[in-house]
Scaffold this motif. Structure first.
Motif, PDB file in Angstrom:
ATOM      1  N   ARG A 187      59.710  84.802  19.118  1.00 43.41           N
ATOM      2  CA  ARG A 187      60.241  84.127  19.797  1.00 43.41           C
ATOM      3  C   ARG A 187      58.795  82.594  19.728  1.00 43.41           C
ATOM      4  O   ARG A 187      59.594  82.149  20.065  1.00 43.41           O
ATOM      5  CB  ARG A 187      59.994  84.673  21.218  1.00 43.41           C
ATOM      6  CG  ARG A 187      60.582  85.881  21.743  1.00 43.41           C
ATOM      7  CD  ARG A 187      60.148  86.027  23.171  1.00 43.41           C
ATOM      8  NE  ARG A 187      61.448  87.363  23.605  1.00 43.41           N
ATOM      9  CZ  ARG A 187      61.647  88.094  24.794  1.00 43.41           C
ATOM     10  NH1 ARG A 187      60.289  87.682  25.604  1.00 43.41           N
ATOM     11  NH2 ARG A 187      62.563  88.959  25.085  1.00 43.41           N
ATOM     12  N   LEU A 188      57.877  82.951  19.455  1.00 46.81           N
ATOM     13  CA  LEU A 188      56.936  81.515  20.141  1.00 46.81           C
ATOM     14  C   LEU A 188      57.221  80.683  18.495  1.00 46.81           C
ATOM     15  O   LEU A 188      57.658  79.384  18.323  1.00 46.81           O
ATOM     16  CB  LEU A 188      55.137  82.016  19.333  1.00 46.81           C
ATOM     17  CG  LEU A 188      54.580  80.982  19.096  1.00 46.81           C
ATOM     18  CD1 LEU A 188      54.254  80.383  20.390  1.00 46.81           C
ATOM     19  CD2 LEU A 188      53.525  81.576  18.566  1.00 46.81           C
ATOM     20  N   PHE A 189      57.825  81.546  17.300  1.00 44.28           N
ATOM     21  CA  PHE A 189      58.169  80.241  15.867  1.00 44.28           C
ATOM     22  C   PHE A 189      59.712  80.069  16.208  1.00 44.28           C
ATOM     23  O   PHE A 189      60.151  78.634  15.607  1.00 44.28           O
ATOM     24  CB  PHE A 189      57.631  81.339  14.913  1.00 44.28           C
ATOM     25  CG  PHE A 189      56.547  82.194  14.382  1.00 44.28           C
ATOM     26  CD1 PHE A 189      56.307  80.953  13.235  1.00 44.28           C
ATOM     27  CD2 PHE A 189      55.155  81.468  14.988  1.00 44.28           C
ATOM     28  CE1 PHE A 189      54.775  81.062  12.298  1.00 44.28           C
ATOM     29  CE2 PHE A 189      54.271  82.541  14.034  1.00 44.28           C
ATOM     30  CZ  PHE A 189      53.633  81.682  13.087  1.00 44.28           C
ATOM     31  N   GLU A 190      60.386  80.990  17.093  1.00 45.09           N
ATOM     32  CA  GLU A 190      61.558  80.436  17.112  1.00 45.09           C
ATOM     33  C   GLU A 190      61.965  79.224  18.056  1.00 45.09           C
ATOM     34  O   GLU A 190      62.818  78.677  17.879  1.00 45.09           O
ATOM     35  CB  GLU A 190      62.384  82.126  17.097  1.00 45.09           C
ATOM     36  CG  GLU A 190      64.042  81.368  17.531  1.00 45.09           C
ATOM     37  CD  GLU A 190      64.954  82.766  17.497  1.00 45.09           C
ATOM     38  OE1 GLU A 190      65.995  82.298  18.021  1.00 45.09           O
ATOM     39  OE2 GLU A 190      64.009  83.747  17.949  1.00 45.09           O
ATOM     40  N   ARG A 191      61.566  79.642  19.049  1.00 39.41           N
ATOM     41  CA  ARG A 191      61.656  78.627  20.352  1.00 39.41           C
ATOM     42  C   ARG A 191      60.208  77.537  20.364  1.00 39.41           C
ATOM     43  O   ARG A 191      61.311  76.899  20.434  1.00 39.41           O
ATOM     44  CB  ARG A 191      61.382  79.691  21.684  1.00 39.41           C
ATOM     45  CG  ARG A 191      62.857  80.559  22.228  1.00 39.41           C
ATOM     46  CD  ARG A 191      62.678  81.633  22.423  1.00 39.41           C
ATOM     47  NE  ARG A 191      63.346  82.632  23.108  1.00 39.41           N
ATOM     48  CZ  ARG A 191      63.548  83.692  24.256  1.00 39.41           C
ATOM     49  NH1 ARG A 191      62.788  83.493  25.027  1.00 39.41           N
ATOM     50  NH2 ARG A 191      64.584  84.614  23.477  1.00 39.41           N
ATOM     51  N   LYS A 192      58.876  77.723  20.487  1.00 35.86           N
ATOM     52  CA  LYS A 192      57.826  76.839  20.746  1.00 35.86           C
ATOM     53  C   LYS A 192      57.638  75.654  19.053  1.00 35.86           C
ATOM     54  O   LYS A 192      58.369  75.325  19.616  1.00 35.86           O
ATOM     55  CB  LYS A 192      56.722  77.497  20.501  1.00 35.86           C
ATOM     56  CG  LYS A 192      56.160  76.590  20.904  1.00 35.86           C
ATOM     57  CD  LYS A 192      55.624  75.630  22.183  1.00 35.86           C
ATOM     58  CE  LYS A 192      54.332  75.029  22.310  1.00 35.86           C
ATOM     59  NZ  LYS A 192      54.965  75.044  23.952  1.00 35.86           N
ATOM     60  N   PHE A 193      58.131  76.466  18.103  1.00 35.07           N
ATOM     61  CA  PHE A 193      58.219  76.253  16.657  1.00 35.07           C
ATOM     62  C   PHE A 193      58.826  75.369  16.150  1.00 35.07           C
ATOM     63  O   PHE A 193      59.123  74.925  14.986  1.00 35.07           O
ATOM     64  CB  PHE A 193      56.612  76.585  16.077  1.00 35.07           C
ATOM     65  CG  PHE A 193      55.368  77.286  16.016  1.00 35.07           C
ATOM     66  CD1 PHE A 193      54.830  76.394  17.620  1.00 35.07           C
ATOM     67  CD2 PHE A 193      54.554  78.356  15.903  1.00 35.07           C
ATOM     68  CE1 PHE A 193      53.621  76.440  17.851  1.00 35.07           C
ATOM     69  CE2 PHE A 193      52.676  78.310  16.186  1.00 35.07           C
ATOM     70  CZ  PHE A 193      53.039  77.769  17.455  1.00 35.07           C
ATOM     71  N   LYS A 194      59.707  76.103  16.365  1.00 34.43           N
ATOM     72  CA  LYS A 194      61.277  75.991  16.308  1.00 34.43           C
ATOM     73  C   LYS A 194      60.956  76.057  14.013  1.00 34.43           C
ATOM     74  O   LYS A 194      62.239  75.632  13.329  1.00 34.43           O
ATOM     75  CB  LYS A 194      61.614  74.706  16.520  1.00 34.43           C
ATOM     76  CG  LYS A 194      62.171  74.547  17.742  1.00 34.43           C
ATOM     77  CD  LYS A 194      63.113  73.409  17.969  1.00 34.43           C
ATOM     78  CE  LYS A 194      62.745  73.475  19.487  1.00 34.43           C
ATOM     79  NZ  LYS A 194      63.414  74.525  20.337  1.00 34.43           N
ATOM     80  N   LEU A 195      60.277  77.325  14.041  1.00 31.90           N
ATOM     81  CA  LEU A 195      60.610  77.184  13.032  1.00 31.90           C
ATOM     82  C   LEU A 195      61.456  78.134  11.617  1.00 31.90           C
ATOM     83  O   LEU A 195      61.513  78.501  10.439  1.00 31.90           O
ATOM     84  CB  LEU A 195      59.382  78.104  12.192  1.00 31.90           C
ATOM     85  CG  LEU A 195      57.867  76.391  12.093  1.00 31.90           C
ATOM     86  CD1 LEU A 195      56.707  77.359  11.870  1.00 31.90           C
ATOM     87  CD2 LEU A 195      58.210  75.574  10.938  1.00 31.90           C
ATOM     88  N   ILE A 196      61.930  79.111  12.339  1.00 26.25           N
ATOM     89  CA  ILE A 196      63.184  80.751  12.028  1.00 26.25           C
ATOM     90  C   ILE A 196      64.054  80.245  13.624  1.00 26.25           C
ATOM     91  O   ILE A 196      64.132  79.285  14.060  1.00 26.25           O
ATOM     92  CB  ILE A 196      62.095  81.059  12.394  1.00 26.25           C
ATOM     93  CG1 ILE A 196      61.665  81.786  13.456  1.00 26.25           C
ATOM     94  CG2 ILE A 196      61.156  81.685  10.711  1.00 26.25           C
ATOM     95  CD1 ILE A 196      60.788  83.375  13.841  1.00 26.25           C
ATOM     96  N   THR A 197      65.291  80.989  12.733  1.00 26.43           N
ATOM     97  CA  THR A 197      66.306  81.398  12.863  1.00 26.43           C
ATOM     98  C   THR A 197      67.043  82.074  13.286  1.00 26.43           C
ATOM     99  O   THR A 197      66.295  82.877  12.337  1.00 26.43           O
ATOM    100  CB  THR A 197      67.298  79.906  13.378  1.00 26.43           C
ATOM    101  OG1 THR A 197      68.314  80.089  12.310  1.00 26.43           O
ATOM    102  CG2 THR A 197      67.540  78.972  13.109  1.00 26.43           C
ATOM    103  N   ALA A 198      67.250  83.061  14.345  1.00 30.53           N
ATOM    104  CA  ALA A 198      68.178  84.483  13.735  1.00 30.53           C
ATOM    105  C   ALA A 198      69.161  84.226  12.630  1.00 30.53           C
ATOM    106  O   ALA A 198      69.551  85.135  11.885  1.00 30.53           O
ATOM    107  CB  ALA A 198      69.479  84.843  14.539  1.00 30.53           C
ATOM    108  N   GLU A 199      69.778  83.655  12.122  1.00 37.31           N
ATOM    109  CA  GLU A 199      70.715  83.399  10.808  1.00 37.31           C
ATOM    110  C   GLU A 199      69.672  83.806   9.725  1.00 37.31           C
ATOM    111  O   GLU A 199      69.865  83.431   8.764  1.00 37.31           O
ATOM    112  CB  GLU A 199      71.555  82.100  11.001  1.00 37.31           C
ATOM    113  CG  GLU A 199      72.440  82.284  11.576  1.00 37.31           C
ATOM    114  CD  GLU A 199      73.537  83.629  11.445  1.00 37.31           C
ATOM    115  OE1 GLU A 199      73.904  83.185  10.133  1.00 37.31           O
ATOM    116  OE2 GLU A 199      74.132  84.090  11.895  1.00 37.31           O
TER     117      GLU A 199
END
Length: 345
Positions: free
Chosen positions: A326-338
């Motif tokens: 959640r941190l890397f997806e929502r805060k850092f925006k480095l990853i996505t589910a796809e």
């Protein structure tokens, strides 16, 4: 070139999962039951045999990924088998299957075979079915066979580095080894092979296993949105190597799992989670890691050991991975589910 490696890694990932999941699902459970129901030994033997067929399966799935013809696909499978090192020849000339071979060399051979059959194309015309399998075995297959000692030696250097790390203070050692194995399980290198070559045991093996657990559990959780439940569970029940293609295309997808692995590995040095050279590379597949820890821990199946086992192998990997994802997806925006989408069609 990028498309070529994309397809090669996708084919390898699928082949690895198909070959390893049967034994991962039933291996350790059957070992507990067989003393009471001996006839089940045949099922265990079959699952082990399927593991040794990994090189052929990789060759076939790589061929299918490249949309080759049936003859070309079968030829790539045979060449991959030749270059894998899974066949051992004794001094008496007897041949036997041993382990799963050198996976990275299997991939290299399969890649060479794909290039070869594509180059040959329709040049052989009516003689394709007669000549193509033999030519593929004797050209790219033989090249892969000749590369095998060098690739195996190169893989051994990874083991030498890990062997030196085991000399460090337990907490630092545990964190470092866990991160290394978290990455290794996403690469063509065999975690089991590396661990057995250096006979990794004790806390080092326990930490290595937790690194694989961190990777498998994290990839399962991360990929659930982009894949089916069965595909997501394959990361835990089988191997996180199913994400090998995605990892090479975007290494940052493994950052949450690597941090989880570091924390679990450090804790392994504190609470003394131990393992064996075999359990070190398995993760949760077949419950090899948790069962080996309980069997090796002083006191066996007592409340303390069961609590440590549940916490280290199940509760903490899930909680830490969820938080970090959640941190890397929502805060850092480095990853996505796809980023974790597995292409198995």
């Amino acid at each position: 070139m990028k498309d070529f490696f994309n397809k090669l890694l996708t084919g390898m990932s699928i082949g690895i999962i198909v070959s390893l999941i049967p034994n991962a699902l039933v291996g350790e459970i059957l070992k507990l039951i067989i003393p009471h129901v001996p006839i089940l030994q045949h099922i265990l033997d079959i699952s082990v045999l399927v593991m040794s067929m990994l090189p052929v399966i990789i060759g076939v799935t790589v061929g299918l990924t490249f949309k080759l013809t049936p003859i070309q696909t079968a030829s790539v499978g045979l060449a991959a088998m030749v270059g894998s090192g899974v066949v051992q020849i004794s001094t008496e000339g007897a041949m036997m299957l041993s382990g799963i071979g050198v996976v990275i060399n299997t991939g290299v051979t399969a890649g060479l075979a794909v290039l070869f059959v594509k180059y040959i194309g329709a040049r052989l015309k009516d003689y394709t079915i007669l000549l193509l399998p033999a030519l593929t075995i004797f050209v790219p297959g033989l090249i892969g066979f000749m590369l095998l000692p060098y690739v195996r030696t190169g893989s051994g250097y990874v083991g030498v580095v890990i062997d030196q790390i085991t000399l460090l203070q337990p907490i630092i050692m545990g964190a470092t080894i866990a991160v290394i194995f978290c990455i290794l399980i996403l690469s063509p290198l065999s975690t089991i092979g590396v661990a057995t070559v250096i006979m990794l045991s004790g806390i080092g093996a326990g930490a290595a296993n937790l690194g694989v657990v961190a990777s498998g559990v994290g990839m399962c959780i991360a990929s659930y949105k982009a894949n089916s439940l069965g595909t997501a569970l394959a990361h835990v029940l089988g191997s996180p190597k199913i994400q090998m293609r995605n990892f090479f295309m975007k290494p940052s997808i493994a950052l949450p799992m690597m941090i989880t692995a570091a924390i679990l590995g450090a804790l392994a040095g504190v609470v003394e989670v131990t393992g064996t050279p075999i359990s070190a590379g398995f993760g949760l597949a077949g419950l090899v890691g948790p069962l080996n820890y309980i069997n090796l821990a002083e006191g066996g199946w007592n409340l303390h050991n069961i609590t440590v086992m549940l916490g280290m192998f199940f509760v903490l990997p899930i909680i830490l991975n969820i938080m970090l994802l959640r941190l890397f997806e929502r805060k850092f925006k480095l990853i996505t589910a796809e980023d974790y989408k597995v292409h198995i069609e």
